[in-house]
Design a protein around this motif. Structure first.
Motif, PDB file in Angstrom:
ATOM      1  N   ASN A  90      -2.113  -0.614   8.538  1.00  0.00           N
ATOM      2  CA  ASN A  90      -0.778  -0.996   8.069  1.00  0.00           C
ATOM      3  C   ASN A  90      -0.878  -2.172   7.106  1.00  0.00           C
ATOM      4  OD1 ASN A  90       0.728   1.012   9.475  1.00  0.00           O
ATOM      5  ND2 ASN A  90       0.388  -0.125  11.380  1.00  0.00           N
ATOM      6  N   ASP A  91      -0.367  -3.356   7.478  1.00  0.00           N
ATOM      7  CA  ASP A  91      -0.341  -4.497   6.556  1.00  0.00           C
ATOM      8  C   ASP A  91      -1.525  -5.436   6.725  1.00  0.00           C
ATOM      9  OD1 ASP A  91       2.070  -3.602   5.490  1.00  0.00           O
ATOM     10  OD2 ASP A  91       3.258  -4.704   6.965  1.00  0.00           O
ATOM     11  N   THR A  92      -2.550  -5.016   7.455  1.00  0.00           N
ATOM     12  CA  THR A  92      -3.711  -5.866   7.716  1.00  0.00           C
ATOM     13  C   THR A  92      -4.953  -5.307   7.033  1.00  0.00           C
ATOM     14  OG1 THR A  92      -2.825  -6.570   9.863  1.00  0.00           O
ATOM     15  CG2 THR A  92      -5.192  -6.841   9.517  1.00  0.00           C
ATOM     16  N   LEU A  93      -5.730  -6.204   6.419  1.00  0.00           N
ATOM     17  CA  LEU A  93      -6.985  -5.846   5.760  1.00  0.00           C
ATOM     18  C   LEU A  93      -8.106  -6.677   6.376  1.00  0.00           C
ATOM     19  CD1 LEU A  93      -8.708  -4.607   3.415  1.00  0.00           C
ATOM     20  CD2 LEU A  93      -7.946  -6.541   2.013  1.00  0.00           C
ATOM     21  N   VAL A  94      -9.174  -6.009   6.779  1.00  0.00           N
ATOM     22  CA  VAL A  94     -10.354  -6.682   7.341  1.00  0.00           C
ATOM     23  C   VAL A  94     -11.521  -6.457   6.394  1.00  0.00           C
ATOM     24  CG1 VAL A  94     -11.990  -6.751   9.248  1.00  0.00           C
ATOM     25  CG2 VAL A  94      -9.558  -6.430   9.710  1.00  0.00           C
ATOM     26  N   GLU A  95     -12.188  -7.548   5.993  1.00  0.00           N
ATOM     27  CA  GLU A  95     -13.326  -7.477   5.077  1.00  0.00           C
ATOM     28  C   GLU A  95     -14.553  -8.113   5.706  1.00  0.00           C
ATOM     29  OE1 GLU A  95     -12.763  -9.159   1.199  1.00  0.00           O
ATOM     30  OE2 GLU A  95     -10.665  -8.545   1.117  1.00  0.00           O
ATOM     31  N   GLU A  96     -15.707  -7.514   5.469  1.00  0.00           N
ATOM     32  CA  GLU A  96     -16.960  -8.132   5.892  1.00  0.00           C
ATOM     33  C   GLU A  96     -17.245  -9.366   5.048  1.00  0.00           C
ATOM     34  OE1 GLU A  96     -20.428  -5.786   5.178  1.00  0.00           O
ATOM     35  OE2 GLU A  96     -19.878  -5.335   3.108  1.00  0.00           O
ATOM     36  N   VAL A 109      -5.950  -6.362  16.550  1.00  0.00           N
ATOM     37  CA  VAL A 109      -5.257  -7.587  16.153  1.00  0.00           C
ATOM     38  C   VAL A 109      -4.812  -7.452  14.707  1.00  0.00           C
ATOM     39  CG1 VAL A 109      -5.497 -10.063  15.716  1.00  0.00           C
ATOM     40  CG2 VAL A 109      -6.473  -9.079  17.782  1.00  0.00           C
ATOM     41  N   ALA A 110      -3.589  -7.863  14.410  1.00  0.00           N
ATOM     42  CA  ALA A 110      -3.047  -7.791  13.051  1.00  0.00           C
ATOM     43  C   ALA A 110      -2.998  -9.184  12.425  1.00  0.00           C
ATOM     44  CB  ALA A 110      -1.653  -7.175  13.075  1.00  0.00           C
ATOM     45  N   TYR A 111      -2.856  -9.220  11.110  1.00  0.00           N
ATOM     46  CA  TYR A 111      -2.765 -10.498  10.393  1.00  0.00           C
ATOM     47  C   TYR A 111      -1.628 -11.344  10.954  1.00  0.00           C
ATOM     48  CZ  TYR A 111      -2.223 -13.808   6.512  1.00  0.00           C
ATOM     49  OH  TYR A 111      -2.126 -14.955   5.751  1.00  0.00           O
ATOM     50  N   VAL A 163       0.848  -1.182   0.000  1.00  0.00           N
ATOM     51  CA  VAL A 163       0.000   0.000   0.000  1.00  0.00           C
ATOM     52  C   VAL A 163       0.888   1.239   0.000  1.00  0.00           C
ATOM     53  CG1 VAL A 163      -1.809   1.265   1.229  1.00  0.00           C
ATOM     54  CG2 VAL A 163      -1.795  -1.245   1.242  1.00  0.00           C
ATOM     55  N   SER A 164       0.771   2.060  -1.039  1.00  0.00           N
ATOM     56  CA  SER A 164       1.615   3.253  -1.170  1.00  0.00           C
ATOM     57  C   SER A 164       1.174   4.327  -0.182  1.00  0.00           C
ATOM     58  CB  SER A 164       1.535   3.797  -2.591  1.00  0.00           C
ATOM     59  OG  SER A 164       0.220   4.271  -2.869  1.00  0.00           O
ATOM     60  N   ALA A 165       2.020   5.324  -0.012  1.00  0.00           N
ATOM     61  CA  ALA A 165       1.720   6.431   0.900  1.00  0.00           C
ATOM     62  C   ALA A 165       0.471   7.186   0.430  1.00  0.00           C
ATOM     63  CB  ALA A 165       2.914   7.374   0.992  1.00  0.00           C
ATOM     64  N   ASN A 166       0.343   7.377  -0.879  1.00  0.00           N
ATOM     65  CA  ASN A 166      -0.825   8.095  -1.416  1.00  0.00           C
ATOM     66  C   ASN A 166      -2.117   7.306  -1.193  1.00  0.00           C
ATOM     67  OD1 ASN A 166       0.632  10.311  -2.322  1.00  0.00           O
ATOM     68  ND2 ASN A 166       0.992   9.429  -4.348  1.00  0.00           N
ATOM     69  N   TYR A 198     -13.349 -11.551   7.512  1.00  0.00           N
ATOM     70  CA  TYR A 198     -12.068 -12.072   7.038  1.00  0.00           C
ATOM     71  C   TYR A 198     -10.931 -11.103   7.359  1.00  0.00           C
ATOM     72  CZ  TYR A 198     -15.211 -15.108   4.453  1.00  0.00           C
ATOM     73  OH  TYR A 198     -16.200 -16.004   4.125  1.00  0.00           O
ATOM     74  N   ILE A 199      -9.785 -11.669   7.680  1.00  0.00           N
ATOM     75  CA  ILE A 199      -8.572 -10.884   7.898  1.00  0.00           C
ATOM     76  C   ILE A 199      -7.521 -11.374   6.907  1.00  0.00           C
ATOM     77  CG2 ILE A 199      -6.713 -10.328   9.503  1.00  0.00           C
ATOM     78  CD1 ILE A 199      -8.657 -10.415  11.765  1.00  0.00           C
ATOM     79  N   LYS A 200      -6.964 -10.421   6.143  1.00  0.00           N
ATOM     80  CA  LYS A 200      -6.022 -10.752   5.077  1.00  0.00           C
ATOM     81  C   LYS A 200      -4.841  -9.793   5.108  1.00  0.00           C
ATOM     82  CE  LYS A 200     -10.043 -12.011   2.275  1.00  0.00           C
ATOM     83  NZ  LYS A 200     -10.805 -11.777   1.037  1.00  0.00           N
ATOM     84  N   VAL A 201      -3.834 -10.095   4.305  1.00  0.00           N
ATOM     85  CA  VAL A 201      -2.721  -9.171   4.116  1.00  0.00           C
ATOM     86  C   VAL A 201      -3.209  -8.019   3.242  1.00  0.00           C
ATOM     87  CG1 VAL A 201      -0.411  -8.868   3.155  1.00  0.00           C
ATOM     88  CG2 VAL A 201      -0.992 -10.980   4.348  1.00  0.00           C
ATOM     89  N   ALA A 202      -2.883  -6.804   3.618  1.00  0.00           N
ATOM     90  CA  ALA A 202      -3.312  -5.630   2.851  1.00  0.00           C
ATOM     91  C   ALA A 202      -2.533  -5.562   1.537  1.00  0.00           C
ATOM     92  CB  ALA A 202      -3.078  -4.361   3.669  1.00  0.00           C
TER      93      ALA A 202
END
Length: 366
Positions: free
Chosen positions: A165-171, A44-46, A25-28, A136-140
């Motif tokens: 940061n490096d964690t992605l949470v999806e419904e 909680v992180a991935y 994930v870029s800064a922008n 679901y919890i995944k890598v961002a």
């Protein structure tokens, strides 16, 4: 664009990449997520979920491996993870109101060994009535985030997801997985074949316009809603890993995957060319209205996407060439990145609809 499928197309000369790289994930993009309420602090992180002690394969009712594993954690890890996962569910469902969490618990944490994202599936249960829900919890991954945002803005479906940061949470997206629908319900006499065929045409169009790839039957679900005297169908993507990554144009058209052939056959049996053209035009009009109503947000997203390396130069060059040939134009030749290709493709496929919307807006202002 009609459903001009042939047996030759079903051979699939190219398949989606088995191992697509994760793009950071870029800064922008991070700034965009923060401004639009997608970046939040998660308890909680991935990487925390990767500390499980062992796992047990999960099998379906027929004893077949589901490619999911039930994870088991050490007691010291479990207390921290359990509390954090319940709080994440509250962030997803009640915008962080933790007053309802006392009657919630984590029933199970599953880990998927299939595909690129290796997600964790969290089952949350209500201790009072045993009702459960998932997320679901995944890598961002930047590709997936762009796919989720484009789905949220341009499709008829709203998507709830958050990053940290490096964690992605999806419904969880409810519905019957497309492959199970084909296997168990396609021949059901109660299924309205015409409405289902219409929805597949519209779904096919949505994917192509925004260049969402790899929509094989197990990557989408069929949502069924009772309606006056019958049912309505909505096909929803559930995997956004292949947003604008591949170079082959056909990989962005669900009609060309052999796994989806029963849906294609349904369209060819129940719809004529004029009906297909009508449904495609309807869907492009709806996408255009959504684009116009969120024009500032979509412009910001596409501008960031245009400067983000989310594919290889070889795949970008291939897609540019194939889209130029397919749409009888040369406008894609100027694009350098895959994000620029997506931006140009939206303009190219929706240009007639955009003109009509602008004309109607002008009349309203007059």
């Amino acid at each position: 664009m009609a459903l001009d499928i042939t047996n030759k197309d079903l051979v699939e000369p190219d398949k989606p990449s088995r191992k697509k790289p994760m793009f950071p994930v870029s800064a922008n993009l991070r700034h965009y997520l923060r401004v639009n309420g997608r970046e939040v602090r998660l308890p909680v992180a991935y990487k925390d979920l990767m500390h499980y002690t062992f796992s047990v394969p999960i099998r379906d009712k027929k004893g077949k491996d589901t490619l999911w594993e039930k994870t088991i954690y050490d007691k010291r890890e479990w207390d921290f993870i359990r509390e954090g996962l319940v709080k994440i569910y509250a962030i997803l469902k009640t915008e962080g109101d933790f007053s309802f969490t006392s009657h919630l618990d984590v029933a199970r944490i599953d880990y998927c060994t299939f595909g690129n994202s290796h997600p964790f599936r969290i089952r949350i249960v209500n201790k009072y009535n045993d009702n459960y829900d998932h997320y679901y919890i995944k890598v961002a991954d930047a590709s997936r985030i762009y796919g989720l945002e484009l789905e949220h803005i341009l499709s008829p479906n709203r998507i709830t997801f958050f990053t940290d940061n490096d964690t992605l949470v999806e419904e969880h997206i409810p519905g019957i997985p497309g492959d199970l629908f084909i296997e168990q319900m396609m021949t059901d006499p109660n299924v309205n074949k015409i409405r289902l065929a219409k929805e597949f045409v519209k779904f096919n169009e949505r994917c192509f316009v925004r260049l969402l790839g790899d929509m094989r039957s197990y990557n989408f679900v069929v949502d069924i809603t009772p309606d006056i005297e019958d049912y309505q169908y909505r096909i929803r993507a559930i995997d956004f890993d292949q947003q604008s990554y591949e170079g082959r144009k056909n990989l962005y058209l669900p009609q060309f995957f052999k796994e989806n052939y029963p849906f294609v056959q349904l369209c060819l049996q129940h719809l004529n060319k004029e009906s297909i053209d009508q449904y495609q035009a309807e869907e492009r009009t709806l996408i255009t209205f959504r684009l116009a109503s969120s024009r500032y947000r979509i412009k910001e997203l596409l501008d960031i996407m245009a400067g983000d390396p989310i594919s290889t130069s070889a795949k970008t060059a291939q897609l540019k060439e194939e889209l130029n040939s397919y749409l009888h134009t040369t406008v894609f030749s100027k694009s350098v990145t895959m994000g620029q290709v997506v931006k140009r493709h939206l303009k190219q496929t929706l240009q007639k609809n955009l003109l009509l919307v602008q004309r109607n807006v002008g009349k309203t202002n007059d």
